[in-house]
Design an enzyme around this catalytic site. Structure first.
Site, PDB file in Angstrom:
ATOM      1  N   GLU A   1       0.189   0.527  -1.714  1.00  0.00           N
ATOM      2  CA  GLU A   1      -0.092   0.733  -0.278  1.00  0.00           C
ATOM      3  C   GLU A   1      -1.571   1.065  -0.089  1.00  0.00           C
ATOM      4  OE1 GLU A   1       2.687   3.861   0.644  1.00  0.00           O
ATOM      5  OE2 GLU A   1       4.380   2.509   0.639  1.00  0.00           O
TER       6      GLU A   1
ATOM      7  N   CYS B   1       8.586   7.993   6.476  1.00  0.00           N
ATOM      8  CA  CYS B   1       7.435   8.799   6.891  1.00  0.00           C
ATOM      9  C   CYS B   1       6.882   8.358   8.241  1.00  0.00           C
ATOM     10  CB  CYS B   1       6.341   8.739   5.823  1.00  0.00           C
ATOM     11  SG  CYS B   1       5.871   7.064   5.350  1.00  0.00           S
TER      12      CYS B   1
END
Length: 653
Positions: free
Chosen positions: A318, A414
């Site tokens: 990421e 998240c």
């Protein structure tokens, strides 16, 4: 110890009433936060189970069972509590407050006698506390709980959660530090650094600020802490699929923070770290730390950021990759990363009011962040691509992380609560104060109240900024008061006109990008602003291979895209002539009311020449067909079913 000169209007003194943003604020209050509470309690059948509240109940002794979910699952509860706190600060809600109080009671029971608080290690690995900081997010979860506690105390005056996190912070301080008997480590996922600064500001306890500074100072030093703890564990890892225990750039641990020159690794971790660095620099006067913030800011926004304010170019880790490597179809662009970039920009604005920080904050907010949530408030993007072909997404493994439609929830959830807490606290990003100057950073309609020289002042902002570029301010003052109104000139406008009490005002744009009006203000004084809203044909830097020969359209704060619902399939065959006229028009019935951009285009469709089924041929003619191309704001894509989408479009010379 140095202190920041910048002040903020308390969130409780700000009320948003805005043509664009009021609906998002309503959604967060009435839909998003209640929906996420149900999701956290595993009460949404169509969503992936969270287990987060269940884990806390097990740790509290109220239920039996095993820990389920990601190792950092606690943080979702903390972010939900923080969002709830911001909503309670702006408007009483007894039902929401009761839910939050009940959750806090469970958290109190889950806290261990020595102050430790983490359900994964309490339930699943009770003897392994602080043994895998590189991967297991203990301090990250602690940081989010601290942020929730500070917000909840400020909103309600109830100290129970604040007392819990102070005990936890004291425990952390007893474990980590420069003293010989303490661990010299730091978390793999930054968050504790900025949270401890908030706790310091809430309590005045300098130990918390020093602990934040310690974690920043330790990162990237040698001998390397992650390697030392890995050896102590016998070489075991938690996330075997990533195998990043020794990939130091992944968590920005490759160099001491003051020596880092480029944004590396996991993009959310990077901007959370930079937010903490900016906070500590502001409070301590650490010029080297501030210069590192500026260096990394420059690298991100000039070489590693997408036109939508997204960051993080690849799915593996990421993470950032290299300068100018900005693919649109395989991009990661996590919603949380743009939220973290907003945090960082906001902290830099508090140190140095420069419009470039607010411009980036606005770009990320109006594009990637709101794109991360559907218009029903119940579906979310984790990843925010700039180009989507559903056929490839469903069949090519390099697109495994791309979703063509928003999802109800995630195993790693998240992003949804992060969106909720940002939008619930949106009012706190509109203005900053410094040296008797009120800086307007975001043009969002509503009311703001504060005191200056013992005088109560109300600033009413009426805004149609997003779609029309028009803003009006009206001042109400208990007595005439001298201060400066600093009005940001956004980077997308080509003109600005101002009237002061109905009379034209000669606008001078300062080097910092603001127009400053310094005078004694009285009740009913008013400022009217109108920003020119041209449609820009945006182009990428010549070194960005992925945008070569292409353009993206931007009008006002919005980046636009083509979607299959308006233009048919095979968007890659569309070309926009260089001299075609671009027209913006309001479409009140489309996607909740947006402005679309239409233009003459051509479709390079040569299908007639390929009827024999050939894959390649040497004699095919290009047969352009005139069509009309319709662009919608990027944030609104994927609200009408699955289909192709692209931000960057080929330009016909």
């Amino acid at each position: 110890m140095a202190t920041s000169q910048t002040k903020f209007i308390p969130l409780r003194n700000i009320r948003i009433e805005d043509r664009f943003w009021s609906e998002y604020v309503r959604l967060v209050r009435e839909v998003v936060v209640p929906y996420q509470w149900r999701a956290l309690n595993d009460e949404v059948p169509e969503a992936e189970p969270s287990h987060a509240v269940h884990n806390f109940k097990i740790a509290a002794g109220q239920l039996s069972g095993n820990f389920e979910g990601m190792v950092f699952q606690d943080s979702d509860v903390a972010k939900w509590l923080e969002a709830a706190a911001y909503l309670l600060e702006t408007k009483p809600d007894p039902e929401l407050e009761s839910l939050a109080d009940g959750m806090i009671d469970i958290i109190a029971l889950a806290q261990q006698p020595d102050g430790y608080l983490n359900t994964y290690f309490t339930i699943k690995e009770p003897g392994q506390r602080w043994t895998n900081l590189a991967e297991c997010h203990e301090l990250y979860c602690a940081g989010h709980m601290i942020e929730a506690a500070v917000a909840y105390d400020r909103a309600t005056g109830k100290r129970k959660l604040l007392d819990i996190v102070c005990r936890f912070a004291d425990h952390i301080d007893s474990v980590f530090g420069p003293e010989p008997e303490k661990l010299k480590g730091y978390d793999g996922h930054q968050e504790i650094e900025l949270a401890l600064v908030k706790l310091y500001r809430a309590t005045g306890e300098e130990r918390y600020l020093k602990l934040s500074e310690f974690f920043l100072n330790q990162r990237g030093t040698r001998p390397h802490f992650y390697e030392q703890e890995w050896e102590k564990r016998g070489g075991t890892v938690h996330f075997k699929e990533l195998r990043m225990s020794h990939d130091y750039p992944y968590s920005q641990a490759h160099l001491p923070v003051r020596e880092q020159q480029t944004a590396e690794g996991h993009s959310v971790r990077a901007v959370y770290m930079l937010t903490g660095m900016a906070d500590v620099a502001a409070l301590t006067g650490d010029t080297r730390l501030l210069e590192a913030c500026k260096t990394l800011w420059g690298n991100i926004v000039s070489r590693r950021m997408y036109i939508t304010g997204a960051i993080g170019s690849q799915s593996y880790g990421e993470s950032f990759t290299s300068d100018y490597d900005l693919p649109g179809d395989t991009v990661y662009a996590e919603t949380c990363a743009s939220i973290g970039l907003i945090f960082f920009a906001h902290r830099m604005l508090s140190i140095e009011p420069k419009s470039e920080y607010a411009d980036v904050m606005e770009r990320a907010l109006y594009n990637t962040v709101v794109s991360g949530m559907s218009q029903d408030g119940k579906h979310f993007f984790y990843v925010n691509p700039l180009e989507v072909n559903p056929g490839a997404v469903h069949n090519n493994a390099i697109y495994h992380h791309i979703k063509t439609q928003r999802q109800g929830w995630f195993g790693c959830a998240c992003c949804p609560p992060n969106i909720a807490r940002l939008l619930a606290s949106l009012g706190s990003y509109i203005y900053t104060f410094r040296d008797r100057t009120v800086y307007t950073q975001l043009y969002i309609g509503g009311h703001a109240e504060w005191e200056l020289d013992g005088s109560s002042i109300t600033l009413e902002q009426q805004s149609d900024y997003a779609w029309e570029g028009k803003v009006q301010f009206r001042i109400t003052a208990a007595k005439p008061t001298a201060f400066t109104m600093a009005l940001r000139v956004p980077d997308w406008t080509d003109s600005v006109s101002i009237t002061l009490n109905g009379m034209p005002y000669a606008a001078f744009i300062g080097d910092n990008g603001y127009i400053e009006i310094n005078r004694v203000w009285s009740t009913n004084d008013r400022i009217e602003l109108e920003f020119g809203m041209p449609i820009h044909r945006m182009k990428g830097h010549p070194l960005v291979r992925h945008t070569a020969g292409r353009i993206a359209l931007q009008r006002g704060p919005f980046v636009y895209c083509l979607e299959e619902a308006d233009n048919g399939a095979s968007l890659h065959q569309l070309y926009i002539p260089r001299d075609s006229e671009l027209q913006a028009q309001s479409s009140k019935d489309l996607l909740g009311g947006v402005h679309v951009i239409t233009t003459e285009a051509v479709r390079g469709d040569t299908s007639d020449a390929w009827q024999d089924g050939a894959l390649y041929r040497k004699d095919a003619e290009w047969r352009p067909t005139p069509v009309t191309a319709t662009f919608i704001p990027y944030y609104a894509w994927a609200n009408r079913g699955e289909g192709e989408m692209t931000v960057w479009v080929k330009e016909l010379l």
